[in-house]
Design a protein around this motif. Structure first.
Motif, PDB file in Angstrom:
ATOM      1  N   LYS A  86       0.851  -1.186   0.000  1.00  0.00           N
ATOM      2  CA  LYS A  86       0.000   0.000   0.000  1.00  0.00           C
ATOM      3  C   LYS A  86       0.892   1.242   0.000  1.00  0.00           C
ATOM      4  O   LYS A  86       1.997   1.219   0.553  1.00  0.00           O
ATOM      5  CB  LYS A  86      -0.908   0.007   1.223  1.00  0.00           C
ATOM      6  CG  LYS A  86      -1.868  -1.176   1.298  1.00  0.00           C
ATOM      7  CD  LYS A  86      -2.887  -1.125   0.171  1.00  0.00           C
ATOM      8  CE  LYS A  86      -3.893  -2.264   0.306  1.00  0.00           C
ATOM      9  NZ  LYS A  86      -4.883  -2.258  -0.806  1.00  0.00           N
ATOM     10  N   PRO A  87       0.441   2.355  -0.581  1.00  0.00           N
ATOM     11  CA  PRO A  87       1.257   3.576  -0.566  1.00  0.00           C
ATOM     12  C   PRO A  87       1.669   4.008   0.837  1.00  0.00           C
ATOM     13  O   PRO A  87       2.802   4.476   1.042  1.00  0.00           O
ATOM     14  CB  PRO A  87       0.330   4.605  -1.218  1.00  0.00           C
ATOM     15  CG  PRO A  87      -0.550   3.806  -2.123  1.00  0.00           C
ATOM     16  CD  PRO A  87      -0.791   2.522  -1.385  1.00  0.00           C
ATOM     17  N   HIS A 106       6.752  20.559  -4.039  1.00  0.00           N
ATOM     18  CA  HIS A 106       5.462  20.404  -4.713  1.00  0.00           C
ATOM     19  C   HIS A 106       5.153  18.930  -4.965  1.00  0.00           C
ATOM     20  O   HIS A 106       4.017  18.477  -4.742  1.00  0.00           O
ATOM     21  CB  HIS A 106       5.494  21.175  -6.039  1.00  0.00           C
ATOM     22  CG  HIS A 106       4.291  20.929  -6.898  1.00  0.00           C
ATOM     23  ND1 HIS A 106       3.053  21.487  -6.638  1.00  0.00           N
ATOM     24  CD2 HIS A 106       4.124  20.151  -8.013  1.00  0.00           C
ATOM     25  CE1 HIS A 106       2.188  21.089  -7.551  1.00  0.00           C
ATOM     26  NE2 HIS A 106       2.813  20.279  -8.402  1.00  0.00           N
ATOM     27  N   THR A 107       6.153  18.189  -5.424  1.00  0.00           N
ATOM     28  CA  THR A 107       5.953  16.772  -5.728  1.00  0.00           C
ATOM     29  C   THR A 107       5.684  15.973  -4.462  1.00  0.00           C
ATOM     30  O   THR A 107       4.827  15.077  -4.435  1.00  0.00           O
ATOM     31  CB  THR A 107       7.182  16.203  -6.462  1.00  0.00           C
ATOM     32  OG1 THR A 107       7.430  16.970  -7.638  1.00  0.00           O
ATOM     33  CG2 THR A 107       6.969  14.750  -6.844  1.00  0.00           C
ATOM     34  N   ALA A 108       6.404  16.280  -3.384  1.00  0.00           N
ATOM     35  CA  ALA A 108       6.196  15.581  -2.116  1.00  0.00           C
ATOM     36  C   ALA A 108       4.784  15.815  -1.587  1.00  0.00           C
ATOM     37  O   ALA A 108       4.121  14.882  -1.082  1.00  0.00           O
ATOM     38  CB  ALA A 108       7.233  16.048  -1.096  1.00  0.00           C
ATOM     39  N   ASP A 109       4.288  17.026  -1.718  1.00  0.00           N
ATOM     40  CA  ASP A 109       2.923  17.326  -1.258  1.00  0.00           C
ATOM     41  C   ASP A 109       1.892  16.520  -2.051  1.00  0.00           C
ATOM     42  O   ASP A 109       0.911  16.009  -1.482  1.00  0.00           O
ATOM     43  CB  ASP A 109       2.643  18.823  -1.399  1.00  0.00           C
ATOM     44  CG  ASP A 109       3.434  19.669  -0.416  1.00  0.00           C
ATOM     45  OD1 ASP A 109       3.965  19.104   0.568  1.00  0.00           O
ATOM     46  OD2 ASP A 109       3.550  20.895  -0.639  1.00  0.00           O
ATOM     47  N   GLU A 110       2.108  16.402  -3.343  1.00  0.00           N
ATOM     48  CA  GLU A 110       1.164  15.652  -4.176  1.00  0.00           C
ATOM     49  C   GLU A 110       1.197  14.161  -3.838  1.00  0.00           C
ATOM     50  O   GLU A 110       0.148  13.502  -3.778  1.00  0.00           O
ATOM     51  CB  GLU A 110       1.503  15.864  -5.648  1.00  0.00           C
ATOM     52  CG  GLU A 110       0.544  15.209  -6.615  1.00  0.00           C
ATOM     53  CD  GLU A 110      -0.880  15.726  -6.487  1.00  0.00           C
ATOM     54  OE1 GLU A 110      -1.824  14.936  -6.719  1.00  0.00           O
ATOM     55  OE2 GLU A 110      -1.065  16.911  -6.123  1.00  0.00           O
ATOM     56  N   LYS A 113      -0.750  13.476  -0.718  1.00  0.00           N
ATOM     57  CA  LYS A 113      -2.188  13.437  -0.970  1.00  0.00           C
ATOM     58  C   LYS A 113      -2.627  12.077  -1.509  1.00  0.00           C
ATOM     59  O   LYS A 113      -3.781  11.679  -1.320  1.00  0.00           O
ATOM     60  CB  LYS A 113      -2.577  14.521  -1.964  1.00  0.00           C
ATOM     61  CG  LYS A 113      -2.423  15.937  -1.440  1.00  0.00           C
ATOM     62  CD  LYS A 113      -2.778  16.948  -2.525  1.00  0.00           C
ATOM     63  CE  LYS A 113      -2.580  18.379  -2.034  1.00  0.00           C
ATOM     64  NZ  LYS A 113      -2.876  19.374  -3.101  1.00  0.00           N
ATOM     65  N   ARG A 114      -1.715  11.380  -2.169  1.00  0.00           N
ATOM     66  CA  ARG A 114      -2.036  10.074  -2.750  1.00  0.00           C
ATOM     67  C   ARG A 114      -1.764   8.926  -1.770  1.00  0.00           C
ATOM     68  O   ARG A 114      -1.835   7.757  -2.149  1.00  0.00           O
ATOM     69  CB  ARG A 114      -1.248   9.868  -4.037  1.00  0.00           C
ATOM     70  CG  ARG A 114      -1.577  10.913  -5.094  1.00  0.00           C
ATOM     71  CD  ARG A 114      -0.852  10.652  -6.391  1.00  0.00           C
ATOM     72  NE  ARG A 114      -1.118  11.732  -7.362  1.00  0.00           N
ATOM     73  CZ  ARG A 114      -0.746  11.699  -8.640  1.00  0.00           C
ATOM     74  NH1 ARG A 114      -0.109  10.631  -9.119  1.00  0.00           N
ATOM     75  NH2 ARG A 114      -1.018  12.713  -9.437  1.00  0.00           N
ATOM     76  N   GLY A 115      -1.400   9.269  -0.536  1.00  0.00           N
ATOM     77  CA  GLY A 115      -1.269   8.245   0.496  1.00  0.00           C
ATOM     78  C   GLY A 115       0.144   7.814   0.829  1.00  0.00           C
ATOM     79  O   GLY A 115       0.342   6.963   1.707  1.00  0.00           O
ATOM     80  N   PHE A 116       1.155   8.341   0.158  1.00  0.00           N
ATOM     81  CA  PHE A 116       2.531   7.959   0.433  1.00  0.00           C
ATOM     82  C   PHE A 116       3.073   8.707   1.651  1.00  0.00           C
ATOM     83  O   PHE A 116       2.734   9.878   1.883  1.00  0.00           O
ATOM     84  CB  PHE A 116       3.427   8.264  -0.778  1.00  0.00           C
ATOM     85  CG  PHE A 116       3.161   7.387  -1.969  1.00  0.00           C
ATOM     86  CD1 PHE A 116       3.863   6.200  -2.166  1.00  0.00           C
ATOM     87  CD2 PHE A 116       2.201   7.747  -2.913  1.00  0.00           C
ATOM     88  CE1 PHE A 116       3.620   5.396  -3.256  1.00  0.00           C
ATOM     89  CE2 PHE A 116       1.956   6.954  -4.012  1.00  0.00           C
ATOM     90  CZ  PHE A 116       2.657   5.760  -4.189  1.00  0.00           C
ATOM     91  N   LYS A 117       3.926   8.026   2.415  1.00  0.00           N
ATOM     92  CA  LYS A 117       4.645   8.682   3.498  1.00  0.00           C
ATOM     93  C   LYS A 117       5.854   9.409   2.909  1.00  0.00           C
ATOM     94  O   LYS A 117       6.553   8.866   2.059  1.00  0.00           O
ATOM     95  CB  LYS A 117       5.110   7.662   4.534  1.00  0.00           C
ATOM     96  CG  LYS A 117       3.990   7.049   5.357  1.00  0.00           C
ATOM     97  CD  LYS A 117       4.559   6.102   6.404  1.00  0.00           C
ATOM     98  CE  LYS A 117       3.453   5.495   7.251  1.00  0.00           C
ATOM     99  NZ  LYS A 117       4.012   4.560   8.271  1.00  0.00           N
TER     100      LYS A 117
END
Length: 208
Positions: A86-87, A106-110, A113-117
């Motif tokens: 799982k993400p 910016h990429t880390a924030d996105e 949002k998709r569930g990644f730590k």
């Protein structure tokens, strides 16, 4: 009536011989029959080959014919893979290898949002800084190649997958000079679904 009488002597008598042309006719007929037989046999062989019978007849010695149940179980074993994580089970370091500022944040924030730590966010190390020409690189331990790296790769299509000698479970997303944005979320979700449930291979390739 008078006259001389003649007596036939000797042991030779005229013999009747079969005309030679009859022998030639017989030989011609025999040769024609043989030729027709060879042509017919060759035609049957070609039909068998192109019809798939020859391939079946020349199957590997000892191979058993699969029952429907055996074929399904074999295909299931062939498609068995490392379970996709799982993400939220992944810790991703987002590293910027380009001169453009703000990309890593910016990429880390996105990704969050998709569930990644999210782990580290910053510039890429010297070995990668300004040296990644494509969209990016997903980098992790060798043990992460079949699951975590593939999952993260769905978020950035075209990213190169690499492994190194790290011991930890965290993985890196290194942003390259060709980066524009992450893959749209709906497309990434489709790619994740395909990884989680890959299509089974054809039955004729699995065997029993």
């Amino acid at each position: 009536m008078g006259g001389k009488k003649y007596r036939i002597t000797g042991d030779r008598y005229p013999r009747m011989r079969r005309p030679r042309h009859r022998r030639r006719i017989v030989l011609t007929l025999v040769a024609t029959a043989c030729a027709l037989g060879l042509v017919g046999w060759g035609s049957l062989q070609l039909i068998d080959v192109f019809g798939g019978k020859a391939a079946t007849a020349q199957a590997a010695p000892g191979m058993k014919k699969c029952s429907p149940g055996q074929a399904e179980r074999t295909r299931a074993r062939a498609t068995a893979r490392t379970p996709l994580p799982k993400p939220g089970a992944l810790t991703v370091n987002v590293l910027n290898a380009t001169p453009r500022s703000g990309l890593a944040k910016h990429t880390a924030d996105e990704l969050a949002k998709r569930g990644f730590k999210i782990g580290k966010v910053g510039n890429a190390p010297d070995g990668y800084d300004k040296k990644v020409k494509g969209t990016g690189i997903v980098l992790g331990a060798k043990a992460a190649a079949q699951g975590p790296l593939k999952l993260l790769g769905t978020q950035l299509m075209g990213a190169e997958q690499k492994t190194d000698g790290r011991k930890g479970a965290d993985i890196d997303l290194i942003i390259g000079s060709g980066f524009k944005d992450l893959t749209q979320q709906k497309d990434a979700e489709k790619a994740v679904a395909q990884l989680a449930h890959p299509a089974p291979p054809p039955a004729h390739r699995t065997g029993c």
